[in-house]
Design an enzyme around this catalytic site. Structure first.
Site, PDB file in Angstrom:
ATOM      1  N   ASP A  33     -11.362   1.796  -1.456  1.00  0.00           N
ATOM      2  CA  ASP A  33     -10.570   1.777  -0.304  1.00  0.00           C
ATOM      3  C   ASP A  33     -11.002   2.692   0.542  1.00  0.00           C
ATOM      4  OD1 ASP A  33      -8.328   2.243   1.938  1.00  0.00           O
ATOM      5  OD2 ASP A  33      -7.027   1.121   0.130  1.00  0.00           O
ATOM      6  N   GLN A  96       2.035  -4.725   3.476  1.00  0.00           N
ATOM      7  CA  GLN A  96       0.875  -5.316   3.662  1.00  0.00           C
ATOM      8  C   GLN A  96      -0.008  -5.392   4.960  1.00  0.00           C
ATOM      9  OE1 GLN A  96       0.466  -9.425   2.083  1.00  0.00           O
ATOM     10  NE2 GLN A  96      -1.599  -9.288   1.885  1.00  0.00           N
ATOM     11  N   HIS A 102      -4.835  -8.512  -2.552  1.00  0.00           N
ATOM     12  CA  HIS A 102      -5.853  -7.377  -3.224  1.00  0.00           C
ATOM     13  C   HIS A 102      -4.581  -6.538  -4.102  1.00  0.00           C
ATOM     14  CE1 HIS A 102      -4.291  -6.041   0.857  1.00  0.00           C
ATOM     15  NE2 HIS A 102      -4.161  -4.961   0.203  1.00  0.00           N
ATOM     16  N   PHE A 103      -5.186  -6.102  -5.142  1.00  0.00           N
ATOM     17  CA  PHE A 103      -4.654  -5.123  -6.052  1.00  0.00           C
ATOM     18  C   PHE A 103      -5.142  -3.592  -5.854  1.00  0.00           C
ATOM     19  CE2 PHE A 103      -3.152  -8.675  -8.149  1.00  0.00           C
ATOM     20  CZ  PHE A 103      -2.147  -8.558  -8.396  1.00  0.00           C
ATOM     21  N   HIS A 104      -4.245  -2.545  -5.572  1.00  0.00           N
ATOM     22  CA  HIS A 104      -4.651  -1.350  -5.595  1.00  0.00           C
ATOM     23  C   HIS A 104      -4.559  -0.661  -6.891  1.00  0.00           C
ATOM     24  CE1 HIS A 104      -4.098  -0.807  -1.029  1.00  0.00           C
ATOM     25  NE2 HIS A 104      -3.078  -1.742  -1.276  1.00  0.00           N
TER      26      HIS A 104
HETATM   27  P1  DGP Z   1      -2.459  -3.115   2.049  1.00  0.00           P
HETATM   28  O1  DGP Z   1      -1.728  -2.279   2.900  1.00  0.00           O
HETATM   29  O2  DGP Z   1      -1.891  -3.380   0.770  1.00  0.00           O
HETATM   30  O3  DGP Z   1      -2.670  -4.433   2.772  1.00  0.00           O
HETATM   31  O4  DGP Z   1      -3.820  -2.177   1.967  1.00  0.00           O
HETATM   32  C1  DGP Z   1      -4.863  -2.541   2.665  1.00  0.00           C
HETATM   33  C2  DGP Z   1      -5.736  -1.382   2.167  1.00  0.00           C
HETATM   34  O5  DGP Z   1      -7.071  -1.672   2.681  1.00  0.00           O
HETATM   35  C3  DGP Z   1      -5.403  -0.195   2.789  1.00  0.00           C
HETATM   36  O6  DGP Z   1      -5.285   1.095   1.961  1.00  0.00           O
HETATM   37  C4  DGP Z   1      -6.646   0.432   3.608  1.00  0.00           C
HETATM   38  C5  DGP Z   1      -7.775  -0.690   3.039  1.00  0.00           C
HETATM   39  N1  DGP Z   1      -8.782  -0.737   4.093  1.00  0.00           N
HETATM   40  C6  DGP Z   1      -8.541  -1.214   5.338  1.00  0.00           C
HETATM   41  N2  DGP Z   1      -9.592  -1.551   6.128  1.00  0.00           N
HETATM   42  C7  DGP Z   1     -10.537  -1.428   5.184  1.00  0.00           C
HETATM   43  C8  DGP Z   1     -11.984  -1.522   5.146  1.00  0.00           C
HETATM   44  O7  DGP Z   1     -12.721  -1.850   6.396  1.00  0.00           O
HETATM   45  N3  DGP Z   1     -12.688  -1.252   4.061  1.00  0.00           N
HETATM   46  C9  DGP Z   1     -12.163  -1.114   2.940  1.00  0.00           C
HETATM   47  N4  DGP Z   1     -12.648  -0.592   1.859  1.00  0.00           N
HETATM   48  N5  DGP Z   1     -10.817  -0.846   2.715  1.00  0.00           N
HETATM   49  C10 DGP Z   1     -10.014  -0.983   3.979  1.00  0.00           C
END
Ligand code: DGP
Length: 141
Positions: A33, A96, A102-104
């Protein structure tokens, strides 16, 4: 909600946006992330175009869960946290923000405050170093 193929994770899957990849196979991609809530915060996504848990195939979800646990094990061994949180959000109402399932995997330490969700960008050099360590842990298995 219909799938928007211009979301950032779809771009990462197509190679149109960069990512610190830790694992990839025919069904999923795992990468760090960019706005981690703690060091080692990793995302596991299916390659199929699923907006959330309600729209992914059974086969895709089964694979994703097994890979999520595998990544969680690697995060656990590399970062040695007190605990590992697995989080998954569905629709804007739950928070979201990227509409590709996606899973964190988020390592947690009791005395260390978790950083805000999707707010502050990590140093790219730190992410690159963490990705190397996680890739090594995943290949050691
Ligand atoms: P959610 O809120 O559950 O949809 O989480 C989305 C996650 O994605 C958040 O923790 C930040 C991450 N994120 C957003 N943009 C990017 C990106 O361009 N690259 C990566 N690696 N992560 C991203």
């Amino acid at each position: 909600m219909s799938y928007d193929s211009n979301n950032i994770f779809a771009k990462i899957l197509r190679g149109e946006a960069p990512a610190h990849v830790v694992y990839e196979d025919e069904l999923c991609l795992c990468f760090l992330d960019v706005m981690p809530q703690s060091d080692g915060h990793t995302l596991i996504i299916p390659k199929e175009p699923a907006t959330d848990i309600f729209s992914v195939s059974d086969e895709g979800l089964q694979h994703l869960m097994l890979q999520t646990r595998r990544v969680a094990r690697a995060v656990d061994s590399v970062f040695q946290p007190e605990g590992v949180m697995i989080m998954q959000l569905n629709r804007a109402g739950s928070g979201q923000s990227v509409f590709h399932l996606h899973f964190h995997v988020i390592p947690r330490w009791g005395g260390l405050q978790q950083r805000f969700h999707a707010r502050d960008f990590a140093d790219p050099k730190t992410l690159a170093d963490h990705a190397v360590r996680l890739r090594e842990a995943l290949t050691r298995e």
